[in-house]
Motif scaffolding. Structure first.
Motif, short mmCIF file in Angstrom:
data_model
loop_
_atom_site.label_atom_id
_atom_site.label_comp_id
_atom_site.label_asym_id
_atom_site.label_seq_id
_atom_site.Cartn_x
_atom_site.Cartn_y
_atom_site.Cartn_z
N ALA A 335 0.83 -1.20 0.00
CA ALA A 335 0.00 0.00 0.00
C ALA A 335 0.86 1.26 0.00
CB ALA A 335 -0.93 0.00 1.21
N GLY A 336 1.94 1.24 0.77
CA GLY A 336 2.83 2.39 0.81
C GLY A 336 3.52 2.63 -0.51
N TYR A 337 3.96 1.56 -1.16
CA TYR A 337 4.62 1.72 -2.46
C TYR A 337 3.63 2.24 -3.50
CZ TYR A 337 8.06 0.84 -6.10
OH TYR A 337 8.96 1.00 -7.13
N LEU A 342 1.12 6.61 -6.73
CA LEU A 342 -0.17 7.22 -7.04
C LEU A 342 -0.75 7.81 -5.76
CD1 LEU A 342 -1.79 4.52 -9.37
CD2 LEU A 342 -0.77 6.69 -10.05
N PRO A 343 -0.61 9.11 -5.54
CA PRO A 343 -1.06 9.73 -4.29
C PRO A 343 -2.52 9.50 -3.96
CG PRO A 343 0.36 11.24 -5.49
CD PRO A 343 0.11 10.08 -6.41
N ARG A 344 -3.35 9.20 -4.94
CA ARG A 344 -4.78 9.02 -4.65
C ARG A 344 -5.05 7.79 -3.78
NH1 ARG A 344 -8.34 6.07 -8.11
NH2 ARG A 344 -7.32 4.72 -9.62
N TRP A 345 -4.05 6.91 -3.63
CA TRP A 345 -4.21 5.72 -2.80
C TRP A 345 -3.60 5.92 -1.41
CZ3 TRP A 345 -7.76 2.69 -4.50
CH2 TRP A 345 -7.96 2.50 -5.87
N ARG A 346 -3.21 7.13 -1.07
CA ARG A 346 -2.58 7.35 0.23
C ARG A 346 -3.54 7.08 1.39
NH1 ARG A 346 1.24 12.72 -0.95
NH2 ARG A 346 2.71 11.60 -2.33
N GLY A 347 -4.81 7.35 1.19
CA GLY A 347 -5.79 7.05 2.23
C GLY A 347 -5.84 5.57 2.54
N HIS A 348 -5.72 4.73 1.52
CA HIS A 348 -5.71 3.29 1.73
C HIS A 348 -4.47 2.85 2.50
CE1 HIS A 348 -8.86 3.57 -1.27
NE2 HIS A 348 -9.08 2.28 -1.20
N ALA A 349 -3.32 3.45 2.14
CA ALA A 349 -2.08 3.10 2.84
C ALA A 349 -2.17 3.48 4.32
CB ALA A 349 -0.89 3.80 2.18
N LEU A 350 -2.72 4.66 4.59
CA LEU A 350 -2.88 5.10 5.98
C LEU A 350 -3.82 4.17 6.73
CD1 LEU A 350 -2.39 7.18 8.21
CD2 LEU A 350 -4.31 8.51 7.27
N LEU A 351 -4.92 3.79 6.11
CA LEU A 351 -5.89 2.91 6.75
C LEU A 351 -5.25 1.57 7.12
CD1 LEU A 351 -8.78 1.96 7.53
CD2 LEU A 351 -9.06 1.24 5.15
N TYR A 399 -13.20 -3.12 -1.67
CA TYR A 399 -14.18 -2.84 -2.73
C TYR A 399 -13.66 -1.78 -3.70
CZ TYR A 399 -18.24 -0.79 -5.01
OH TYR A 399 -19.11 -0.28 -5.94
N THR A 400 -13.11 -0.70 -3.17
CA THR A 400 -12.63 0.38 -4.05
C THR A 400 -11.43 -0.07 -4.88
OG1 THR A 400 -11.26 1.27 -2.27
CG2 THR A 400 -13.46 2.21 -2.53
N LEU A 401 -10.61 -0.96 -4.33
CA LEU A 401 -9.48 -1.47 -5.10
C LEU A 401 -9.94 -2.38 -6.23
CD1 LEU A 401 -7.12 -2.29 -2.11
CD2 LEU A 401 -6.57 -0.67 -3.94
#
Length: 411
Positions: A335-337, A342-351, A399-401
């Motif tokens: 998730a971090g990579y 792609l900064p739009r996935w930063r919320g997923h990495a944080l979660l 789901y979003t992924l």
């Protein structure tokens, strides 16, 4: 102070933060970790008794981890004696070979993150995300992190052969990384239009060399440890996931078989009930299979690889049996990579990072002692609402992924 003087000072802030965090993580590596470190110490003693290779092939002490992880574990204990560090025994506090080895794994991984991203702050975030996992609680997942990072980066550079080899190496440290391997293989074997089939098959040769050498050195013990892991009857090993919710329900529905709630507290359940396993395995197969299918259908580019690889791993943690409180660690790496690219996935990495750390803190205090009575608040085990929130949150992320996204184009 002028602007030109301020800029050099600011340039030192990231490295200063990184260094202070590294010193702090070394300090807390003296904490005892969880009682699992005694299990691992028992494995090392068995390997010493029978010999490293013979002991591993015998599965002495019911070893369930892959050979490279056991080798690094054995070295962490024996190399410590060379520099005068004691053997790690829980719950003693103090710097030990194992504790310093996990700290070194964290430091090397964080420095590699800086090298790959070119940003010191990413290394700082990496240390923060895994501070509990690696040095406070002493999980040796961290020894596989550099190999997974190199695997992800190699794929981004179009070096599929190297990426597969690094991914296989990570899987030989902890089996949890094995969940990611089918995505690496599918991506590497999915022939690009300009490549011949022969050229595509060459991608798997380095990985086969790594695997062959490992089997030659360690023998059938590798397969024995792998099958033992697959045969685990644990429904949820204190993972805040769907399996933990089912565990709670089984205490209520079948108390004669699995025991009632212990004055409101949920206990780990081991079951081979086909009704329960059919549900969890079917849901896992659906989520994991859909992630592989999406990877096959979408344009062949590394961003899609990381996205659906993350989805597949979240399906494992959320829906399959046998997940434990520390098993989200590889997902945080992926998730971090992905978030870096792609900064739009930063919320997923944080979660994912938050759920990993909350999951460990929910069951253990900082001294590695199990939170048992402390989990009961107003007669309710607080891990139950935490598991419900985590299941919903991770489920939404999954789901979003997996959702179709026409904006994903080749890069």
């Amino acid at each position: 102070m002028g602007y030109d003087a301020i800029m050099p000072v600011r340039a030192y802030i990231p490295w200063t933060t990184f260094g202070l965090l590294a010193i702090g993580s070394l300090a807390v590596s003296a904490l005892p970790g969880t009682s699992d470190v005694n299990v691992w110490y028992g494995w090392v003693k068995q390997l010493d008794l029978h010999g490293l290779r013979t002991g591993y092939n015998l599965g002495a002490g019911h070893i369930v981890h892959p050979p490279l992880g056991l080798l690094l574990l054995w070295l962490s204990h024996h190399a410590a004696l060379l520099v005068g560090l004691p053997v790690h025994t829980w719950p003693e506090v103090g710097h030990t070979g194992f504790g310093v080895a996990t700290w070194l794994g964290l430091l090397v991984s964080a420095l590699l993150v800086i090298r790959l991203t070119g940003r010191v702050w990413w290394g700082v975030l990496f240390q923060g995300a895994f501070l509990l996992n690696a040095v406070v609680y002493g999980y040796f997942d961290v020894w596989g992190f550099p190999f997974l990072l190199l695997a992800l980066h190699a794929m981004a550079q179009g070096r599929e052969g190297a990426g597969l080899a690094w991914a296989v190496t990570a899987s030989l440290v902890k089996w949890q990384f094995f969940i990611l391997l089918p995505f690496f293989f599918l991506y590497a074997l999915r022939r690009a239009p300009q490549e011949s089939r022969h050229h595509t098959l060459r991608h798997v040769v380095p990985a086969l060399v790594v695997l062959t050498l490992t089997l030659a050195l360690f023998g059938p013990g590798t397969w024995l440890a792998f099958t033992r892991g697959l045969q685990s009857a644990v429904l949820s090993g204190q993972a805040l996931n769907f399996g933990w919710l089912i565990t709670w329900a089984m205490h209520l529905r079948w108390p004669e078989s699995y025991g009632p709630l212990d004055d409101g507290l949920i206990a780990v359940i081991r079951t081979r009930d086909t009704r329960v396993l059919l549900v969890v395995r079917s849901l896992f197969a659906l989520g994991y299979g859909l992630a592989l299918w999406r990877l096959w259908q979408t344009p062949r580019n590394p961003n899609n690889l990381y996205r659906y690889m993350l989805a597949g791993y979240l399906a494992f943690f959320l829906l399959n049996k046998g997940a434990h409180e520390n098993h989200l660690a590889p997902a945080v790496i992926v998730a971090g990579y992905l978030a870096w690219r792609l900064p739009r996935w930063r919320g997923h990495a944080l979660l994912v990072a938050v759920v990993l750390n909350v999951n460990m803190l929910a069951f253990y205090d900082l001294m590695g002692q199990h939170r048992w009575e402390a989990r009961r608040i107003a007669g309710i085990d607080y891990s139950l609402p935490l598991a419900l929130v985590a299941t919903v949150a991770v489920g939404m992320a999954l789901y979003t992924l997996l959702r179709r996204d026409p904006s994903e184009t080749p890069t």
